[in-house]
Design a protein around this motif. Structure first.
Motif, PDB file in Angstrom:
ATOM      1  N   ARG A 148       0.829  -1.207   0.000  1.00 34.60           N
ATOM      2  CA  ARG A 148       0.000   0.000   0.000  1.00 34.60           C
ATOM      3  C   ARG A 148       0.863   1.256   0.000  1.00 34.60           C
ATOM      4  NH1 ARG A 148      -2.749  -1.047   4.233  1.00 34.60           N
ATOM      5  NH2 ARG A 148      -1.718   0.358   5.709  1.00 34.60           N
ATOM      6  N   ARG A 149       2.044   1.170   0.623  1.00 34.40           N
ATOM      7  CA  ARG A 149       2.941   2.333   0.701  1.00 34.40           C
ATOM      8  C   ARG A 149       3.848   2.446  -0.523  1.00 34.40           C
ATOM      9  NH1 ARG A 149       1.871   0.605   5.799  1.00 34.40           N
ATOM     10  NH2 ARG A 149       1.721   2.199   7.446  1.00 34.40           N
ATOM     11  N   GLY A 150       3.859   1.444  -1.395  1.00 30.12           N
ATOM     12  CA  GLY A 150       4.696   1.499  -2.592  1.00 30.12           C
ATOM     13  C   GLY A 150       6.176   1.516  -2.284  1.00 30.12           C
ATOM     14  N   LEU A 151       6.606   0.771  -1.266  1.00 37.56           N
ATOM     15  CA  LEU A 151       8.011   0.784  -0.841  1.00 37.56           C
ATOM     16  C   LEU A 151       8.917   0.107  -1.857  1.00 37.56           C
ATOM     17  CD1 LEU A 151       7.609  -0.237   2.932  1.00 37.56           C
ATOM     18  CD2 LEU A 151       7.808   2.069   1.989  1.00 37.56           C
ATOM     19  N   THR A 152      10.167   0.592  -1.931  1.00 40.39           N
ATOM     20  CA  THR A 152      11.214  -0.094  -2.688  1.00 40.39           C
ATOM     21  C   THR A 152      12.150  -0.825  -1.734  1.00 40.39           C
ATOM     22  OG1 THR A 152      11.126   1.586  -4.421  1.00 40.39           O
ATOM     23  CG2 THR A 152      13.097   0.197  -4.354  1.00 40.39           C
ATOM     24  N   THR A 153      12.388  -0.242  -0.549  1.00 41.13           N
ATOM     25  CA  THR A 153      13.203  -0.892   0.476  1.00 41.13           C
ATOM     26  C   THR A 153      12.482  -0.793   1.819  1.00 41.13           C
ATOM     27  OG1 THR A 153      14.444   1.058   1.213  1.00 41.13           O
ATOM     28  CG2 THR A 153      15.304  -0.136  -0.709  1.00 41.13           C
ATOM     29  N   LEU A 154      12.782  -1.737   2.704  1.00 41.07           N
ATOM     30  CA  LEU A 154      12.211  -1.686   4.044  1.00 41.07           C
ATOM     31  C   LEU A 154      12.619  -0.426   4.813  1.00 41.07           C
ATOM     32  CD1 LEU A 154      10.828  -3.179   6.530  1.00 41.07           C
ATOM     33  CD2 LEU A 154      13.170  -3.822   7.115  1.00 41.07           C
ATOM     34  N   PRO A 155      13.901  -0.015   4.775  1.00 39.80           N
ATOM     35  CA  PRO A 155      14.281   1.190   5.532  1.00 39.80           C
ATOM     36  C   PRO A 155      13.522   2.450   5.147  1.00 39.80           C
ATOM     37  CG  PRO A 155      16.239  -0.084   4.989  1.00 39.80           C
ATOM     38  CD  PRO A 155      15.090  -0.705   4.241  1.00 39.80           C
ATOM     39  N   GLN A 156      12.924   2.493   3.958  1.00 38.07           N
ATOM     40  CA  GLN A 156      12.096   3.646   3.606  1.00 38.07           C
ATOM     41  C   GLN A 156      10.956   3.817   4.604  1.00 38.07           C
ATOM     42  OE1 GLN A 156      11.175   2.544  -0.518  1.00 38.07           O
ATOM     43  NE2 GLN A 156      12.140   4.454  -1.186  1.00 38.07           N
ATOM     44  N   PHE A 157      10.351   2.722   5.015  1.00 37.79           N
ATOM     45  CA  PHE A 157       9.285   2.800   6.011  1.00 37.79           C
ATOM     46  C   PHE A 157       9.825   3.305   7.342  1.00 37.79           C
ATOM     47  CE2 PHE A 157       7.470   0.534   9.706  1.00 37.79           C
ATOM     48  CZ  PHE A 157       6.271   1.224   9.796  1.00 37.79           C
ATOM     49  N   LEU A 158      11.035   2.858   7.724  1.00 34.70           N
ATOM     50  CA  LEU A 158      11.604   3.277   9.006  1.00 34.70           C
ATOM     51  C   LEU A 158      11.881   4.779   9.031  1.00 34.70           C
ATOM     52  CD1 LEU A 158      14.018   0.290   9.700  1.00 34.70           C
ATOM     53  CD2 LEU A 158      11.745   0.700  10.648  1.00 34.70           C
ATOM     54  N   GLU A 159      12.212   5.355   7.883  1.00 29.47           N
ATOM     55  CA  GLU A 159      12.393   6.809   7.844  1.00 29.47           C
ATOM     56  C   GLU A 159      11.049   7.509   8.020  1.00 29.47           C
ATOM     57  OE1 GLU A 159      14.182  10.429   5.096  1.00 29.47           O
ATOM     58  OE2 GLU A 159      14.097   8.399   4.272  1.00 29.47           O
ATOM     59  N   THR A 160      10.022   6.994   7.364  1.00 28.21           N
ATOM     60  CA  THR A 160       8.695   7.595   7.495  1.00 28.21           C
ATOM     61  C   THR A 160       8.197   7.522   8.937  1.00 28.21           C
ATOM     62  OG1 THR A 160       8.174   6.946   5.225  1.00 28.21           O
ATOM     63  CG2 THR A 160       6.323   7.509   6.644  1.00 28.21           C
ATOM     64  N   ARG A 161       8.453   6.376   9.568  1.00 30.94           N
ATOM     65  CA  ARG A 161       7.931   6.169  10.922  1.00 30.94           C
ATOM     66  C   ARG A 161       8.824   6.781  12.007  1.00 30.94           C
ATOM     67  NH1 ARG A 161       6.966   6.342  15.217  1.00 30.94           N
ATOM     68  NH2 ARG A 161       5.775   4.988  16.626  1.00 30.94           N
ATOM     69  N   PHE A 162      10.141   6.713  11.814  1.00 32.84           N
ATOM     70  CA  PHE A 162      11.062   7.239  12.826  1.00 32.84           C
ATOM     71  C   PHE A 162      11.818   8.444  12.275  1.00 32.84           C
ATOM     72  CE2 PHE A 162      10.524   2.697  14.004  1.00 32.84           C
ATOM     73  CZ  PHE A 162       9.906   2.904  15.225  1.00 32.84           C
ATOM     74  N   ASP A 163      13.000   8.216  11.681  1.00 30.93           N
ATOM     75  CA  ASP A 163      13.727   9.332  11.078  1.00 30.93           C
ATOM     76  C   ASP A 163      14.765   8.797  10.098  1.00 30.93           C
ATOM     77  OD1 ASP A 163      15.757   8.325  12.664  1.00 30.93           O
ATOM     78  OD2 ASP A 163      15.968  10.097  13.922  1.00 30.93           O
ATOM     79  N   GLN A 164      15.438   9.724   9.434  1.00 33.42           N
ATOM     80  CA  GLN A 164      16.401   9.369   8.390  1.00 33.42           C
ATOM     81  C   GLN A 164      17.594   8.596   8.950  1.00 33.42           C
ATOM     82  OE1 GLN A 164      18.833  12.431   6.144  1.00 33.42           O
ATOM     83  NE2 GLN A 164      17.251  11.991   4.597  1.00 33.42           N
ATOM     84  N   THR A 165      18.038   8.947  10.160  1.00 33.18           N
ATOM     85  CA  THR A 165      19.191   8.266  10.749  1.00 33.18           C
ATOM     86  C   THR A 165      18.886   6.794  11.000  1.00 33.18           C
ATOM     87  OG1 THR A 165      19.864  10.322  11.821  1.00 33.18           O
ATOM     88  CG2 THR A 165      20.835   8.291  12.658  1.00 33.18           C
ATOM     89  N   THR A 166      17.684   6.499  11.480  1.00 35.58           N
ATOM     90  CA  THR A 166      17.283   5.106  11.695  1.00 35.58           C
ATOM     91  C   THR A 166      17.315   4.346  10.377  1.00 35.58           C
ATOM     92  OG1 THR A 166      15.837   5.773  13.519  1.00 35.58           O
ATOM     93  CG2 THR A 166      15.456   3.609  12.559  1.00 35.58           C
ATOM     94  N   ARG A 167      16.814   4.970   9.331  1.00 38.43           N
ATOM     95  CA  ARG A 167      16.827   4.327   8.007  1.00 38.43           C
ATOM     96  C   ARG A 167      18.246   3.986   7.585  1.00 38.43           C
ATOM     97  NH1 ARG A 167      14.742   7.278   2.388  1.00 38.43           N
ATOM     98  NH2 ARG A 167      15.342   5.603   0.935  1.00 38.43           N
ATOM     99  N   ARG A 168      19.178   4.929   7.761  1.00 40.19           N
ATOM    100  CA  ARG A 168      20.551   4.694   7.325  1.00 40.19           C
ATOM    101  C   ARG A 168      21.243   3.643   8.183  1.00 40.19           C
ATOM    102  NH1 ARG A 168      21.999  11.100   6.371  1.00 40.19           N
ATOM    103  NH2 ARG A 168      20.764  11.329   4.456  1.00 40.19           N
ATOM    104  N   MET A 169      20.984   3.662   9.481  1.00 42.35           N
ATOM    105  CA  MET A 169      21.604   2.674  10.369  1.00 42.35           C
ATOM    106  C   MET A 169      21.176   1.259   9.992  1.00 42.35           C
ATOM    107  SD  MET A 169      21.280   4.596  14.082  1.00 42.35           S
ATOM    108  CE  MET A 169      21.961   3.224  15.023  1.00 42.35           C
ATOM    109  N   VAL A 170      19.890   1.062   9.736  1.00 38.34           N
ATOM    110  CA  VAL A 170      19.394  -0.266   9.366  1.00 38.34           C
ATOM    111  C   VAL A 170      19.950  -0.681   8.008  1.00 38.34           C
ATOM    112  CG1 VAL A 170      17.319  -1.548   8.722  1.00 38.34           C
ATOM    113  CG2 VAL A 170      17.330  -0.144  10.789  1.00 38.34           C
ATOM    114  N   SER A 171      20.005   0.232   7.057  1.00 35.29           N
ATOM    115  CA  SER A 171      20.555  -0.092   5.735  1.00 35.29           C
ATOM    116  C   SER A 171      22.004  -0.544   5.843  1.00 35.29           C
ATOM    117  CB  SER A 171      20.457   1.130   4.808  1.00 35.29           C
ATOM    118  OG  SER A 171      19.121   1.482   4.575  1.00 35.29           O
ATOM    119  N   ILE A 172      22.792   0.152   6.645  1.00 36.19           N
ATOM    120  CA  ILE A 172      24.204  -0.201   6.803  1.00 36.19           C
ATOM    121  C   ILE A 172      24.345  -1.566   7.484  1.00 36.19           C
ATOM    122  CG2 ILE A 172      26.342   0.438   7.995  1.00 36.19           C
ATOM    123  CD1 ILE A 172      25.526   3.386   7.478  1.00 36.19           C
ATOM    124  N   MET A 173      23.516  -1.833   8.497  1.00 40.25           N
ATOM    125  CA  MET A 173      23.562  -3.127   9.170  1.00 40.25           C
ATOM    126  C   MET A 173      23.267  -4.261   8.192  1.00 40.25           C
ATOM    127  SD  MET A 173      21.619  -2.080  12.716  1.00 40.25           S
ATOM    128  CE  MET A 173      21.594  -3.713  13.457  1.00 40.25           C
TER     129      MET A 173
END
Length: 575
Positions: free
Chosen positions: A100-125
């Motif tokens: 429904r959100r049209g995501l390309t990656t999971l961390p995109q949702f984490l940025e929407t829900r939390f913030d950009q830093t969380t998205r980058r941390m998860v992507s790097i992990m």
């Protein structure tokens, strides 16, 4: 002559898959970001199922799980069999929210829900886990299998690490080319073709093994295994390699991460042509995973009964069994299927890694919105990640407890906090971004101390239980910080879904049947069934009957008076 035939059939199969994939994906690079990374959001359920299975049914599972069964017991099958539960959760809970959100990656949702830093941390992990462990392990086990079947090391008079390194280079190069040139669609097509061949070949090994155990008589071979009921017990004790109690703690969390939030897996589902096709593909893959006991632990038991405890490295058991059992005229095809699983698993991770790098890191950090450039950067990233994995693969040659155990322990660094954050993101509104970052750092530090400091000697808990315990602790941290420093998060108004969002009408019945089959398998491979010391108890049939009666009743309750979206629209039009 036999070797020449095997090599020829091996090469012909690879050429066929490559040409067919090229024909189906010609010009995919010009289709933009969605075309390259998500197959143009046009994958059908069958391609999704085939790609999911071959991405998962890799040499890691075939060689690693059978090696675990050879060295320890069959309790390790719980990792794969219970994946069916995770696929049900994925299909019914996560997929509608992702698509429904049209995501390309999971961390995109984490940025929407939390913030950009969380998205980058998860992507790097995720990127570190893919490059340092997941892909090198896949290449290593594939190279090990190829080396054992074709005697590559002896033929060229090479040391073991050189043979493994050269074979890893060959597989990594081919897998990297698939991911680099064809994107996700090439991966999905090659996966599906190779997956059918692999499934047939993998099912053939235990059949031939039972014939060999029975000196040419299948029933005698099966009877020989049944005469050792303790070996057929999948209900692991607390001292087993995988205690059964872990199914309800960390294993459930780890499987939910793998099937519901792991970019390598969910990327196929995000490329679906509709929610119904995506659900169909995921549940079909989960259903086939229920065949795991036949292909991923039974050969390990057969190898133990045929060869005895002769392998100091249990990862050699399955390749040796294949070499001993397979007719010479099938060797090339089976090896091609194994090769296909390796490069499939490899290029799946490479494609996911490139997607994470481009969509979550390179694009946002540089502000680049030129799709052609993003695709080019994705191809360069694919090559770079391929090279890292190829270099690291031979270094895994001397893992003491087998590669399967090593893989599961390593993924514990990132699987639990990611699934915890995603669940909290979907189910709560007051958990703040600072809580997400706190949990990520907390988990890495605590799990590293547990894994490397020797503290395990003082904590009598299996590492899978530790994963479950950390899940509970980290969820409590998120909820506590949400209570103390509540966020005022409101989900942004989403654009209309890019694909049809009608649910698959058979999703609920299929899920209930899968659960009934899973329970039946564990009952059969337990002291209630084949693992009973004094023969199968009379109560076994009654237990099975109760399971299936309960399943039919539950299916009836869940599907009663339910109508599909199309039927509701039709009734509304009539009124």
């Amino acid at each position: 002559m036999q070797m020449l035939f095997s090599v020829a059939s091996f090469l012909l199969f690879l050429i066929f898959v490559a040409l067919y994939s090229y024909r189906k994906t010609k010009g995919i690079s010009e289709a933009g970001v969605d075309g390259f990374f998500l197959a143009g959001r046009g994958l059908s359920g069958y391609f999704i199922a085939g790609s999911l299975l071959l991405s998962n049914l890799s040499a890691e599972q075939l060689v690693g799980l059978n090696g675990n069964a050879y060295r320890f017991d069959i309790s390790g099958m719980a990792w794969e069999s219970t994946a069916a539960v995770a696929t049900i959760i994925m299909a019914l809970f996560f997929l509608p929210r992702f698509l429904r959100r049209g995501l390309t990656t999971l961390p995109q949702f984490l940025e929407t829900r939390f913030d950009q830093t969380t998205r980058r941390m998860v992507s790097i992990m995720l990127l570190v886990g893919y490059a340092v462990m997941a892909n090198p392990c896949s290449l290593y086990l594939g190279a090990l299998t190829m080396n054992e079947i074709f005697d590559f090391q002896s033929f060229f008079h090479l040391p073991a690490w050189s043979a493994i390194g050269l074979l890893a280079l060959a597989m990594g190069a081919i897998g990297g080319l698939y991911a680099t040139l064809g994107g996700l669609k090439a991966v999905a097509i090659s996966d599906t073709i190779s997956g059918v061949i692999l499934l047939i070949a993998a099912l053939l090994i235990p059949v031939l093994g039972l014939f060999a155990l029975g000196d040419g008589a299948f029933i005698s071979g099966a009877t020989r295994l049944l005469n050792h009921p303790a070996q057929l017990n999948a209900i692991g004790s607390e001292t087993a390699s995988v205690p059964f109690s872990t199914v309800f703690t960390g294993m459930l969390c780890a499987n939910m991460f793998y099937w519901c939030t792991n970019q390598m897996i969910i990327q196929r589902t995000l490329g679906a042509s509709s929610l119904a096709e995506s659900q169909k593909g995921v549940l079909l893959a989960g259903s086939i995973k229920l065949l795991v006991p036949l292909v991923m632990v039974l050969p390990g038991l057969i190898a133990f009964n045929l060869f005895g405890p002769v392998f100091s490295n249990a990862d050699y058991a399955y390749p040796a069994l294949v070499k001993a059992l397979l007719p010479w005229w099938l060797t090339g095809m089976f090896t091609a299927a194994i090769f296909g699983t390796v490069i499939s698993h490899f290029n799946s991770i490479i494609n996911a890694s490139a997607t994470l790098f481009v969509i979550d890191l390179y694009g946002p950090l540089t502000g680049c919105q030129d799709e052609a450039k993003l695709v080019r950067v994705g191809k360069i990233a694919s090559l770079a990640f391929s090279l890292v994995s190829i270099v690291l693969a031979p270094l895994l040659l001397h893992t003491p407890n087998g590669i399967f155990d090593l893989m599961r322990r390593f993924t514990g660094f990132y699987n639990i906090p990611i699934i915890t954050l995603v669940l909290a993101g979907f189910l709560t509104r007051n958990v703040p971004a600072r809580a997400a970052k706190t949990v990520l750092i907390f988990h890495i530090v605590v799990y590293a101390i547990y894994t490397f400091s020797g503290v395990q000697k003082f904590i009598p808990l299996h590492y899978i239980h530790v994963m479950g315990l950390l899940f509970v602790i980290e969820l409590a941290i998120l909820l506590l910080m949400g209570y103390l420093w509540p966020a005022r998060w409101e989900e942004p108004e989403a654009a209309p879904a890019r694909i049809p969002m009608e649910k698959w009408r058979y999703a609920i019945p299929a899920s209930v049947i899968m659960m009934a089959v899973l329970i039946s398998i564990f009952m059969t491979l337990s002291p209630l069934g084949l693992a009973a010391e004094t023969g199968i108890p009379d109560s076994f049939v009654w237990w099975l009957t109760a399971v299936w009666a309960g399943a039919l009743l539950l299916m009836r309750l869940l599907t009663r008076n339910k109508k599909t979206g199309v039927e509701c629209a039709r009734d509304h039009a009539k009124s």
